[in-house]
Design an enzyme around this catalytic site. Structure first.
Site, mmCIF file in Angstrom:
data_model
loop_
_atom_site.group_PDB
_atom_site.id
_atom_site.type_symbol
_atom_site.label_atom_id
_atom_site.label_comp_id
_atom_site.label_asym_id
_atom_site.label_seq_id
_atom_site.Cartn_x
_atom_site.Cartn_y
_atom_site.Cartn_z
ATOM 1 C CB CYS A 79 -5.972 -8.804 15.972
ATOM 2 S SG CYS A 79 -5.720 -10.548 16.220
ATOM 3 C CB CYS A 82 -8.242 -11.634 17.964
ATOM 4 S SG CYS A 82 -6.540 -11.216 18.331
ATOM 5 N NE ARG A 413 -39.146 -28.188 33.163
ATOM 6 C CZ ARG A 413 -39.854 -29.010 32.440
ATOM 7 N NH1 ARG A 413 -40.888 -29.632 32.950
ATOM 8 N NH2 ARG A 413 -39.557 -29.215 31.182
ATOM 9 C CD1 TRP A 420 -36.759 -22.311 26.641
ATOM 10 C CD2 TRP A 420 -36.055 -21.890 24.554
ATOM 11 N NE1 TRP A 420 -35.587 -21.598 26.722
ATOM 12 C CE2 TRP A 420 -35.136 -21.325 25.470
ATOM 13 C CE3 TRP A 420 -35.820 -21.745 23.181
ATOM 14 C CZ2 TRP A 420 -33.996 -20.639 25.047
ATOM 15 C CZ3 TRP A 420 -34.685 -21.055 22.777
ATOM 16 C CH2 TRP A 420 -33.793 -20.517 23.694
ATOM 17 C CD1 TRP A 484 -31.765 -29.291 19.339
ATOM 18 C CD2 TRP A 484 -30.199 -28.816 17.799
ATOM 19 N NE1 TRP A 484 -30.720 -30.150 19.524
ATOM 20 C CE2 TRP A 484 -29.748 -29.890 18.595
ATOM 21 C CE3 TRP A 484 -29.382 -28.353 16.763
ATOM 22 C CZ2 TRP A 484 -28.510 -30.496 18.391
ATOM 23 C CZ3 TRP A 484 -28.154 -28.958 16.553
ATOM 24 C CH2 TRP A 484 -27.729 -30.016 17.359
ATOM 25 C CG HIS A 487 -33.622 -24.644 23.851
ATOM 26 N ND1 HIS A 487 -34.846 -25.234 23.734
ATOM 27 C CD2 HIS A 487 -33.422 -24.477 25.180
ATOM 28 C CE1 HIS A 487 -35.369 -25.416 24.943
ATOM 29 N NE2 HIS A 487 -34.514 -24.962 25.828
ATOM 30 C CG ASN A 488 -28.829 -28.300 22.885
ATOM 31 O OD1 ASN A 488 -29.582 -28.546 23.836
ATOM 32 N ND2 ASN A 488 -28.597 -29.147 21.904
ATOM 33 C CB VAL A 490 -30.223 -21.078 26.530
ATOM 34 C CG1 VAL A 490 -30.901 -20.643 27.819
ATOM 35 C CG2 VAL A 490 -30.193 -19.915 25.544
ATOM 36 C CG ASN A 491 -30.913 -26.374 27.346
ATOM 37 O OD1 ASN A 491 -31.709 -25.567 27.798
ATOM 38 N ND2 ASN A 491 -31.246 -27.319 26.477
ATOM 39 C CD1 TRP A 509 -33.920 -32.464 25.570
ATOM 40 C CD2 TRP A 509 -34.241 -31.852 23.454
ATOM 41 N NE1 TRP A 509 -35.158 -32.900 25.188
ATOM 42 C CE2 TRP A 509 -35.381 -32.542 23.883
ATOM 43 C CE3 TRP A 509 -34.212 -31.371 22.136
ATOM 44 C CZ2 TRP A 509 -36.478 -32.760 23.066
ATOM 45 C CZ3 TRP A 509 -35.291 -31.588 21.321
ATOM 46 C CH2 TRP A 509 -36.420 -32.283 21.797
HETATM 47 C C1 LIG Z 1 -35.499 -16.890 24.713
HETATM 48 C C2 LIG Z 1 -35.243 -17.384 26.106
HETATM 49 C C3 LIG Z 1 -34.086 -17.001 26.741
HETATM 50 C C4 LIG Z 1 -33.817 -17.428 28.037
HETATM 51 N N1 LIG Z 1 -32.697 -16.991 28.669
HETATM 52 C C5 LIG Z 1 -32.492 -17.317 29.968
HETATM 53 C C6 LIG Z 1 -31.382 -16.787 30.681
HETATM 54 O O1 LIG Z 1 -30.568 -16.055 30.144
HETATM 55 N N2 LIG Z 1 -31.257 -17.106 31.984
HETATM 56 C C7 LIG Z 1 -32.161 -17.918 32.630
HETATM 57 O O2 LIG Z 1 -32.017 -18.165 33.822
HETATM 58 N N3 LIG Z 1 -33.197 -18.440 31.959
HETATM 59 C C8 LIG Z 1 -33.393 -18.148 30.660
HETATM 60 N N4 LIG Z 1 -34.487 -18.652 30.005
HETATM 61 C C9 LIG Z 1 -35.331 -19.658 30.669
HETATM 62 C C10 LIG Z 1 -34.689 -21.049 30.506
HETATM 63 O O3 LIG Z 1 -34.141 -21.220 29.218
HETATM 64 C C11 LIG Z 1 -35.693 -22.160 30.686
HETATM 65 O O4 LIG Z 1 -36.760 -21.969 29.799
HETATM 66 C C12 LIG Z 1 -36.264 -22.275 32.082
HETATM 67 O O5 LIG Z 1 -35.207 -22.331 33.008
HETATM 68 C C13 LIG Z 1 -37.112 -23.540 32.214
HETATM 69 O O6 LIG Z 1 -36.307 -24.654 31.938
HETATM 70 P P1 LIG Z 1 -36.845 -26.076 31.539
HETATM 71 O O7 LIG Z 1 -36.189 -27.075 32.410
HETATM 72 O O8 LIG Z 1 -38.316 -26.069 31.566
HETATM 73 O O9 LIG Z 1 -36.363 -26.347 30.054
HETATM 74 P P2 LIG Z 1 -36.397 -25.397 28.783
HETATM 75 O O10 LIG Z 1 -35.016 -24.968 28.485
HETATM 76 O O11 LIG Z 1 -37.385 -24.353 28.997
HETATM 77 O O12 LIG Z 1 -36.878 -26.380 27.674
HETATM 78 C C14 LIG Z 1 -38.220 -26.790 27.569
HETATM 79 C C15 LIG Z 1 -38.279 -28.137 26.931
HETATM 80 O O13 LIG Z 1 -37.790 -28.073 25.612
HETATM 81 C C16 LIG Z 1 -37.062 -29.257 25.290
HETATM 82 N N5 LIG Z 1 -35.712 -28.866 24.915
HETATM 83 C C17 LIG Z 1 -34.642 -28.676 25.727
HETATM 84 N N6 LIG Z 1 -33.585 -28.307 24.993
HETATM 85 C C18 LIG Z 1 -33.988 -28.240 23.718
HETATM 86 C C19 LIG Z 1 -33.337 -27.918 22.507
HETATM 87 N N7 LIG Z 1 -32.064 -27.573 22.480
HETATM 88 N N8 LIG Z 1 -34.068 -27.956 21.387
HETATM 89 C C20 LIG Z 1 -35.353 -28.307 21.411
HETATM 90 N N9 LIG Z 1 -36.015 -28.616 22.520
HETATM 91 C C21 LIG Z 1 -35.343 -28.600 23.662
HETATM 92 C C22 LIG Z 1 -37.071 -30.132 26.506
HETATM 93 O O14 LIG Z 1 -38.109 -31.058 26.354
HETATM 94 C C23 LIG Z 1 -37.397 -29.161 27.616
HETATM 95 O O15 LIG Z 1 -38.086 -29.768 28.654
HETATM 96 C C24 LIG Z 1 -34.760 -18.251 28.701
HETATM 97 C C25 LIG Z 1 -35.915 -18.658 28.052
HETATM 98 C C26 LIG Z 1 -36.167 -18.227 26.772
HETATM 99 C C27 LIG Z 1 -37.442 -18.637 26.102
#
Ligand SMILES: Cc1cc2nc3c(=O)[nH]c(=O)nc-3n(C[C@H](O)[C@H](O)[C@H](O)COP(=O)(O)OP(=O)(O)OC[C@H]3O[C@@H](n4cnc5c(N)ncnc54)[C@H](O)[C@@H]3O)c2cc1C
Ligand SMILES: *[C@@H]1O[C@H](CO)[C@@H](O)[C@H](O)[C@H]1NC(C)=O
Ligand SMILES: *[C@@H]1O[C@H](CO)[C@@H](O)[C@H](O)[C@H]1NC(C)=O
Ligand SMILES: *[C@@H]1O[C@H](CO)[C@@H](O)[C@H](O)[C@H]1NC(C)=O
Length: 827
Positions: A79, A82, A413, A420, A484, A487-488, A490-491, A509
């Site tokens: 749909c 949807c 970490r 990343w 970016w 990554h957010n 995922v965060n 972030w």
């Molecule tokens: C491709 C990929 C996929 C992942 N998928 C998973 C998952 O599905 N499940 C899981 O448990 N873990 C996953 N991880 C691991 C997780 O994302 C983190 O890397 C890990 O938990 C370490 O977190 P961290 O606190 O060091 O910050 P990270 O997320 O590793 O970030 C590292 C640094 O990058 C900077 N940063 C943060 N956000 C952003 C942003 N949006 N843009 C730019 N810079 C930024 C900050 O300074 C941060 O300290 C994945 C990692 C990668 C590389």
């Protein structure tokens, strides 16, 4: 996905389950799972969206008796409305992620035939339909429909709050009270609640901010949030509130302060409150800064500035990815080879590293690009990475030393953080060097993550995002922003997950304190990113100019270390070659009739000797055995190359030196024999020696140790025996082994993050060792020349005795075999 997949396919495999064994079933399920992967993917939502995907099997277990209220979208994947609505629903899931314990989101694809029964059971006629199910719903509950629901996040969020407020008992236990508070309640609040902060949000009655922030903080301890209406005059007057909305922190003693935020809006309140000192996510330990200084991170903590990017993290990520992760793939071919090539190529193009690292990456890249075969082995790649070709001024530092990616625990970490950071830096570098392919870096990252990233669920989630939206990337700037924003995402998904380091919470972030201009609000009060500002911030934050070089090993140290490693490897290789050669020679010469066919007499003696004491054999080895070895040596065409590798010794010269130098011959040739015999009597060991030089030299060292155990003499005596009984080959191999050990040790030291000086120290020691070794080699050659004038008659005499010696040699072989057997029994 695997979970969802097995759920989806158990329907199809139902019949098979009955007929075949469990093992076969799981195999079949796996195949079906793979087959139906695409059909399972056909739905509009995946597990990465933080939306529960409902099916016939799980619908009851999810909806009935749930402790949280559940919002369900009933849709049909064909749909159009949807499909158009699905991004909104996904954003909603991200937006109210923190509310999950109180209210969760789910979706069911009514276009899947098996789900039809469910959808008709709930009276669904059109798509999309959204229904609200109370906490502790009964099995016959059909939910509360959101008629004519808004197609945007804010409106939906408010409808959910409305539904929660009208929630009848039993109330979802995780959901805090949402009604406005009063002076009376606040007066007794700290008597009944043991929290450090009470956040009061003053707003008018139509505003939802107070309730939204209340729900945003429901997973946090030590804080409670209440809304206060602007009509609550006593409180407004007491705190002197003039602005609505505004947020005040109320403390147990009755003191209060206004919460300072960049913009008076929901996201800013929630962010600020979640970061208050002492406020922690439920179930997570309270982060104590001193924790990090204590030595529970196994290595000394390296203080760093959280708003900076460190080259040490990038190099560590490179080392780990190239030398550890890739090593899981013995061979690269097809897709993995392509992924490898584009990863290396992107690194070579954009890695803003130190000259040595860039040179290394470029040399590996050009080697890979020149490689035309369909396969590349990891071993070959590793040689390039370790610069075995000795490209000048090129090296990739060994080991990891995390700085900005340190975690408060060894399992937090580090590498994923490094990945990343690495790719953010690469997208920014590609942008500033004005590359021509917008998706180049992201495709390389996608290929790397899909094929090599060890965290498989991560790879799956990331691949989902790539599939969903990478196609939209059509400029280098958008590539920077794409990474970016993903990554957010995922965060957002990982906030509060077990993998989150309490000291480094997952936030959207950059936070306002890093880039306040990046944040803004729409007219509706919704948070919005100012993408231009974000881009400018990313371009400067990850630019090569702002990379900090703290904690990096010196370039010259890196190169010296690499050289030392090559030296020890070369020695090892020479030792291995020698062992192989001797093994071949022994095989050849021993199978020659005169020396290898034992007479009946000899055979008898051999039988006797079999039971004899080991010491006896030892003695013989020192006597006639040596002479026999001498003869053997003169028969072999290849001279012993006991001189230090790299010292030029022409074949003719060596031959000339050899003939008269009996003691010199003895010194080394006996060792040759030992190796020969080992190889001869035990093909198994030969194979082993051929396979790994390290193994062979270790075996030899063990045999040395055995002798040491047997001979209780002084250390010098041992040295003598080494020289006399085993010769230089064994000695060199042992030295090489030690050299290697030093190399490994320095590697280990480096991994433990000890200081560069320490590593350098061990390296100096290593080169001294190598130097000493070369001197010993010369000393032996001097020795052999010194004995070159030994009486010829002695020589002839010894020659005459050769048949006797052969016998002794044979006995020795036997003994050796026994030794070997004994050794096999050792662990
Ligand atoms: C491709 C990929 C996929 C992942 N998928 C998973 C998952 O599905 N499940 C899981 O448990 N873990 C996953 N991880 C691991 C997780 O994302 C983190 O890397 C890990 O938990 C370490 O977190 P961290 O606190 O060091 O910050 P990270 O997320 O590793 O970030 C590292 C640094 O990058 C900077 N940063 C943060 N956000 C952003 C942003 N949006 N843009 C730019 N810079 C930024 C900050 O300074 C941060 O300290 C994945 C990692 C990668 C590389
Ligand atoms: C739901 O909970 C009630 C009471 O706790 C229980 O009696 C009932 O069996 C549960 N129903 C299901 C489907 O789990
Ligand atoms: C942690 O250990 C390292 C090395 O063992 C040491 O140098 C450092 O001072 C220690 N730090 C603390 C806070 O004890
Ligand atoms: C971290 O770096 C930023 C930007 O260079 C600087 O403003 C800040 O003072 C530094 N913080 C510390 C603790 O050194």
């Amino acid at each position: 996905m695997a979970r969802r997949c097995s759920r989806a396919t158990s329907r199809f495999t139902g019949d098979i389950h009955i007929h075949i064994g469990k093992l076969v079933t799981s195999a079949v399920s796996l195949c079906l799972c793979l087959l139906f992967l695409s059909s399972a993917e056909a739905g509009l939502y995946t597990a990465s969206d933080q939306i529960q995907v409902l099916t016939l099997e799980n619908v009851d277990s999810v909806l009935v008796n749930s402790t949280a209220a559940i919002v369900v979208e009933f849709y049909a994947s064909w749909c159009g409305h949807c499909i158009a609505f699905s991004p909104v629903y996904k954003s909603l899931a991200r937006d109210i992620k923190e509310w999950k314990p109180a209210v969760d989101l789910a979706a069911i694809d009514c276009a899947v035939e098996e789900n039809r029964k469910v959808c008709t059971g709930f009276g669904i006629r059109g798509y999309p339909t959204i229904k609200f199910f109370h906490a502790y719903s009964k099995g016959d509950s059909t939910g509360l429909a959101f008629g004519g629901f808004p197609r945007e996040v804010r409106g939906l969020r408010q409808r959910i709050i409305d539904a929660l407020e009208s929630h009848e008992d039993p109330w979802p236990p995780a959901c805090p009270p949402l009604e406005p508070t009063s002076q009376a309640e606040i007066d007794i609040f700290f008597e009944t609640n043991s929290v450090e902060y009470l956040a009061l949000i003053f707003e008018d009655s139509k505003s939802y901010i107070g309730r939204e922030v209340t729900l945003d903080l429901l997973q946090y301890d030590n804080i409670a949030v209440r809304r206060v209406l602007s009509t609550e005059e006593a409180l407004v007057a007491k705190l002197g509130v003039t602005e609505f909305p505004s947020c005040y922190l109320y403390y147990p003693g009755g003191n209060f302060t206004r919460l300072n935020v960049h913009i008076e809006a929901r996201t800013f309140y929630s962010y600020a409150l979640q970061r208050l000192h002492g406020v922690v996510r439920s179930g997570k330990p309270r982060p104590v800064t001193e924790d990090l200084q204590r030595n529970d991170t196994e290595e000394a903590w390296r203080p760093f500035n959280r708003s900076m990017v460190y080259m040490a993290d990038l190099e560590s990520a490179l080392h780990y990815s190239l030398r550890v992760e890739l090593s899981a793939h013995p061979v690269f071919k097809g897709e993995t080879l392509n992924a490898l090539k584009s990863y290396i190529s992107v690194l070579a193009k954009y890695f803003p590293g130190r000259p040595v690292v860039v040179n290394l990456l470029k040399s590996v890249d050009s080697w890979l690009q020149d490689h035309t075969g369909a396969e590349v082995s990891y071993a070959a790649l590793r040689e390039q990475l370790d610069n075995s070709g000795q490209v000048p001024d090129a090296a990739l530092p060994e080991g990891v030393r995390w700085v900005g990616c340190q975690g408060s625990k060894p399992y937090f970490r580090r590498y994923p953080c490094g990945v990343w950071t690495l790719f953010h830096v690469l997208t920014v570098q590609a942008q500033s060097s004005a590359g021509s392919e917008p998706q180049e870096v992201l495709q390389a990252m996608a290929g790397y993550v899909r094929n090599f990233f060890g965290c498989r669920p991560c790879a799956e989630h990331f691949s989902n995002m790539v599939q969903e939206s990478l196609a939209e990337v059509h400029s280098l700037s958008i590539a920077v922003l794409w990474l970016w924003s993903r990554h957010n995402r995922v965060n957002n998904r990982l906030a509060g997950a077990p993998s989150e380091d309490p000291h480094f919470p997952k936030i959207q972030w950059p936070p306002p304190e890093l880039c306040s201009g990046c944040h803004g609000v729409k007219k509706s009060g919704e948070h919005s990113w100012n993408q231009e500002q974000v881009l400018a911030f990313l371009l400067s934050h990850f630019s090569s100019d702002s990379l900090l070089t703290d904690y990096l090993e010196d370039e010259s140290q890196v190169l010296a270390q690499q050289r030392a490693k090559h030296e020890s490897q070369k020695l090892l290789l020479e030792a291995q070659r020698r062992v192989e050669r001797k093994a071949r020679e022994a095989l050849g010469s021993i199978t020659q009739p005169p020396s290898s066919q034992p007479t009946a007499e000899e055979e008898e003696e051999e039988e006797e000797e079999e039971g004899a004491q080991e010491e006896m054999a030892e003695e013989e080895e020192g006597g006639e055995g040596a002479a026999a070895a001498d003869e053997m040596g003169s028969k072999t065409s290849e001279p012993a190359s006991w001189a230090k590798p790299g010292v030029e010794t022409g074949r003719g010269r060596r031959q000339a030196q050899r003939k008269p130098s009996i003691v010199g011959m003895r010194l080394r040739d006996l060792q040759e024999d030992i190796v020969d015999l080992d190889s001869f009597v035990n093909q198994h060991y030969k194979a082993k020696a051929l396979r790994a030089a390290a193994a062979s030299s270790r075996v030899k060292r063990r045999s040395l140790q055995r002798k040491e155990e047997q001979d209780p003499g002084p250390v010098f005596g041992l040295g003598m025996e080494l020289d006399a009984g085993l010769g230089m080959v064994g000695l060199q191999a042992m030295e090489t082994d030690l050299g290697l050990d030093m190399g490994q040790q320095s590697e280990r030291l480096q991994k433990r993050g000890l200081t560069g000086q320490y590593v350098a120290g061990s390296e100096v020691e290593l080169s001294q060792r190598l130097y000493a070794q070369s001197h010993r080699g010369r000393w032996v050659s001097v020795l052999s020349i010194g004995f070159s004038a030994v009486d010829i008659s002695l020589c002839i005499f010894l020659y005459f005795l050769s048949s006797m010696c052969l016998l002794a040699m044979y006995l020795y072989f036997k003994n050796c075999l026994r030794l070997r057997r004994a050794k096999v029994a050792l662990p």
